[in-house]
Design a protein around this motif. Structure first.
Motif, PDB file in Angstrom:
ATOM      1  N   SER A  13      59.845  51.933   7.512  1.00  0.00           N
ATOM      2  CA  SER A  13      60.190  50.506   7.447  1.00  0.00           C
ATOM      3  C   SER A  13      60.866  50.007   8.725  1.00  0.00           C
ATOM      4  CB  SER A  13      61.071  50.218   6.233  1.00  0.00           C
ATOM      5  OG  SER A  13      62.293  50.912   6.336  1.00  0.00           O
ATOM      6  N   ASN A  17      59.297  46.882  10.722  1.00  0.00           N
ATOM      7  CA  ASN A  17      60.063  45.677  11.040  1.00  0.00           C
ATOM      8  C   ASN A  17      60.085  45.403  12.540  1.00  0.00           C
ATOM      9  OD1 ASN A  17      60.630  45.096   8.367  1.00  0.00           O
ATOM     10  ND2 ASN A  17      62.499  46.313   8.376  1.00  0.00           N
ATOM     11  N   LYS A  18      60.135  46.449  13.338  1.00  0.00           N
ATOM     12  CA  LYS A  18      60.107  46.300  14.793  1.00  0.00           C
ATOM     13  C   LYS A  18      58.776  45.704  15.249  1.00  0.00           C
ATOM     14  CE  LYS A  18      61.082  48.977  18.960  1.00  0.00           C
ATOM     15  NZ  LYS A  18      61.460  50.293  19.491  1.00  0.00           N
ATOM     16  N   LYS A  20      56.659  43.889  13.361  1.00  0.00           N
ATOM     17  CA  LYS A  20      56.584  42.504  12.884  1.00  0.00           C
ATOM     18  C   LYS A  20      57.422  41.576  13.767  1.00  0.00           C
ATOM     19  CE  LYS A  20      55.408  43.332   8.050  1.00  0.00           C
ATOM     20  NZ  LYS A  20      55.805  43.124   6.660  1.00  0.00           N
ATOM     21  N   LYS A  21      58.580  42.035  14.186  1.00  0.00           N
ATOM     22  CA  LYS A  21      59.418  41.239  15.083  1.00  0.00           C
ATOM     23  C   LYS A  21      58.709  41.031  16.416  1.00  0.00           C
ATOM     24  CE  LYS A  21      63.896  41.003  17.332  1.00  0.00           C
ATOM     25  NZ  LYS A  21      65.052  41.732  17.797  1.00  0.00           N
TER      26      LYS A  21
END
Length: 90
Positions: A13, A17-18, A20-21
């Protein structure tokens, strides 16, 4: 400007998240399609986007990037705003 569909299987995760950012900050527009796919607008080539994302992945992760172009269909986008974005850019 091109629209790309970026799909991914990222097991961790934090890495997910990295990525997606990165997609949010690096693109000229973004629209989540579902938990494992995002549409983005970019001047870059698909291979350039891939090469930047690869730096954030491990051997077990998968990514796939394809330029959108001729036809698209979907059901249950994440609300009217996303639905309108997809209609305009896909």
């Amino acid at each position: 400007m091109n629209t790309y569909i970026v799909t991914f299987e990222i097991k961790d995760s934090i890495r997910l998240n990295k990525i997606k950012k990165f997609l949010r900050e690096d693109s000229n527009g973004i629209c989540p399609i579902h938990s494992n796919a995002t549409a983005i607008r970019s001047e870059k080539k698909a291979s350039e986007i891939r090469d930047e994302i690869i730096q954030m992945t491990t051997a077990e992760d998968r990514i796939f990037i394809i330029r959108s172009g001729t036809e698209a269909a979907w059901k249950n986008s994440y609300g009217t705003k996303n639905n309108d974005w997809l209609k305009k850019h896909l």
